[in-house]
Design a protein around this motif. Structure first.
Motif, mmCIF file in Angstrom:
data_model
loop_
_atom_site.group_PDB
_atom_site.id
_atom_site.type_symbol
_atom_site.label_atom_id
_atom_site.label_comp_id
_atom_site.label_asym_id
_atom_site.label_seq_id
_atom_site.Cartn_x
_atom_site.Cartn_y
_atom_site.Cartn_z
ATOM 1 N N PHE A 165 0.828 -1.219 0.000
ATOM 2 C CA PHE A 165 0.000 0.000 0.000
ATOM 3 C C PHE A 165 0.856 1.261 0.000
ATOM 4 O O PHE A 165 0.464 2.286 -0.580
ATOM 5 N N LEU B 66 -3.846 9.878 -6.301
ATOM 6 C CA LEU B 66 -5.017 9.063 -5.990
ATOM 7 C C LEU B 66 -6.081 9.917 -5.318
ATOM 8 O O LEU B 66 -5.770 10.919 -4.660
ATOM 9 N N ARG C 217 -8.621 11.193 -2.540
ATOM 10 C CA ARG C 217 -8.394 11.281 -1.097
ATOM 11 C C ARG C 217 -9.005 10.081 -0.372
ATOM 12 O O ARG C 217 -8.394 9.532 0.556
ATOM 13 N N GLU C 218 -10.194 9.666 -0.771
ATOM 14 C CA GLU C 218 -10.843 8.526 -0.122
ATOM 15 C C GLU C 218 -10.022 7.247 -0.288
ATOM 16 O O GLU C 218 -9.879 6.448 0.641
ATOM 17 N N THR C 219 -9.435 7.072 -1.479
ATOM 18 C CA THR C 219 -8.606 5.885 -1.737
ATOM 19 C C THR C 219 -7.356 5.911 -0.875
ATOM 20 O O THR C 219 -6.951 4.893 -0.291
ATOM 21 N N LYS C 220 -6.723 7.103 -0.774
ATOM 22 C CA LYS C 220 -5.529 7.222 0.077
ATOM 23 C C LYS C 220 -5.853 6.892 1.528
ATOM 24 O O LYS C 220 -5.111 6.160 2.190
ATOM 25 N N GLU C 221 -6.958 7.440 2.021
ATOM 26 C CA GLU C 221 -7.337 7.188 3.412
ATOM 27 C C GLU C 221 -7.618 5.701 3.649
ATOM 28 O O GLU C 221 -7.279 5.153 4.701
ATOM 29 N N ARG C 222 -8.225 5.057 2.651
ATOM 30 C CA ARG C 222 -8.509 3.625 2.787
ATOM 31 C C ARG C 222 -7.214 2.825 2.819
ATOM 32 O O ARG C 222 -7.049 1.899 3.637
ATOM 33 N N TYR C 223 -6.266 3.181 1.937
ATOM 34 C CA TYR C 223 -4.971 2.498 1.913
ATOM 35 C C TYR C 223 -4.236 2.686 3.246
ATOM 36 O O TYR C 223 -3.654 1.746 3.800
#
Length: 430
Positions: free
Chosen positions: A228, A237, A239-245
């Protein structure tokens, strides 16, 4: 003919020798100080075998007007061959003193045992380097040759009369008795070495299993974190994807941290800070801590807790039952009921944890608490292993009963401290 010479007195002499050899082996095996220090080892060897010689003299095979026959030379030769010249010299002095006290001083006896001492002390360094088979062969022939030599000297200097019983008891029998005693000494010593090696191998196996488990379980979350982080370094990416990662990476780091924590708890020594623990009070706290997890898994908590006092470390006690209750909840993926009961008996407190989850097979029950074993797909087995160690540190016992697809019952028995004793102390303080 054999019955004529192998009588009760012969068997008694053999008994004294065998018992003292076993006594030496037993004390040596249970005393680390004697195992570490050669001086203590030689002192014990000399004391045990000297006792055998004195007993053989005190209760001889038979007595005639000119000579007392017994097997005192067997422990004397054993002690000198295995202990060396110093042990032999001390043994010789003890033997002569005992002979003088029991039957008076005789110059012939002094000369005979002086020859035995010189020959055995000279042969001792080579004898101790021989393998087992070589020691058996050497002890047989050395004893026989010493008997012939001392008999020849006795005949020359004292006009000694060689009778048929003398030939049997002093020349023929002792070499075979000596060989058997050496065989026994070597067998007991090899058994001690084999047991020590087995214990060492078992410890190394546990260490290797733990190391394999830790490296395997930690590598998985680290691989996820690495992946990740690499993804976060790619093209921009959302922001939501970064936070999920980042959230997934943090969860994996926490999982690795939990594995290391469980391992360190297992590896660290038992805590010195112990105190009286009210089992009912502490288990209520544990049930409160575990309640959110039970709710998430649709597990109902049920309890019946009697007050009982045990001695232990409160923090470790809570951790032990957190691990066990967590395992029970995870064994009910489709929900169920987890019941915890405490029964205060006179000398013990019995804690029962029951669930109606997936259960375990007989093989899984047998391996419960072993390192590197878990019934869960992503489990390490460290949680149950830590719990079992804490129970054993508190002087308790545990028993698992389980049926596949019906559930598991874990019964833990801890030694009790009388509640009224504690209550009277509290009243006195108040």
């Amino acid at each position: 003919m054999a019955g004529l010479y192998i009588n009760q007195h012969v068997l008694n002499n053999l008994f004294y020798i065998l018992v003292t050899v076993f006594a030496f082996s037993f004390i040596y095996d249970h005393s680390p100080a004697i195992q570490r220090k050669p001086l203590y080892n030689r002192t014990l060897l000399c004391a045990c075998l000297a006792l055998a010689s004195v007993l053989c003299m005190r209760f001889p095979i038979y007595i005639d007007p000119t000579c007392i026959h017994d097997f005192r030379q067997i422990p004397f030769l054993l002690g000198t061959l295995y202990g060396g010249g110093i042990v032999g010299a001390v043994f010789f002095a003890v033997l002569m003193l005992a002979r003088t006290i029991l039957y008076g001083f005789q110059s012939l006896t002094f000369v005979v045992y002086a020859i035995m001492f010189v020959v055995a002390a000279a042969a001792s360094p080579l004898f101790r380097r021989l393998p087992r088979s070589g020691k058996l062969f050497a002890s047989l022939w050395l004893t026989f040759l010493i008997a012939i030599l001392t008999t020849f000297v006795a005949v020359i200097i004292a006009d000694f009369s060689v009778t048929k019983p003398y030939i049997v008891y002093f020349i023929i029998m002792p070499p075979f008795v000596m060989m058997f005693a050496v065989y026994l000494m070597e067998t007991l010593h090899e058994a001690q070495l084999a047991r020590a090696e087995l214990m060492k191998m078992e410890k190394m196996e546990i260490v290797s299993q733990l190391a394999a488990s830790i490296s395997h379980e930690i590598r998985n979350p680290l691989t996820v974190v690495k992946g990740f982080i690499q993804l976060l370094q790619t093209e921009p990416l959302p922001r939501e994807t970064k936070e999920r990662y980042i959230r997934i990476a943090l969860e994996e780091v926490e999982r690795a941290e939990g594995i290391i924590h469980d391992y360190l708890t297992f590896a660290k020594p038992a805590p010195k800070e112990t105190e009286p623990i009210d089992v009912a009070v502490e288990l209520r706290k544990v049930l409160q801590m575990i309640a959110p997890m039970a709710h998430m898994h649709s597990v109902d908590l049920s309890s019946s807790l009697e007050h009982g006092i045990v001695i232990g470390n409160v923090q470790y006690f809570q951790q032990c039952f957190l691990n066990l209750l967590k395992n029970s909840i995870e064994a009910m993926p489709n929900g169920g009921t987890l019941r915890v009961t405490v029964e205060n008996q006179e000398t013990s407190v019995v804690i029962t944890i029951s669930d109606n989850g997936i259960g375990m097979t007989k093989e899984q029950v047998r391996r419960f608490g072993e390192p590197y074993f878990s019934t869960k797909e992503k489990g390490t087995g460290l949680g149950a292993m830590v719990a079992v160690k804490i129970i054993e540190q508190m002087g308790g016992t545990w028993k698992v009963e389980s049926t596949v697809q019906k559930g598991t019952t874990l019964t833990i028995t801890l030694p009790a401290r009388q509640l009224r004793l504690l209550s009277s102390q509290q009243s006195a303080n108040s």
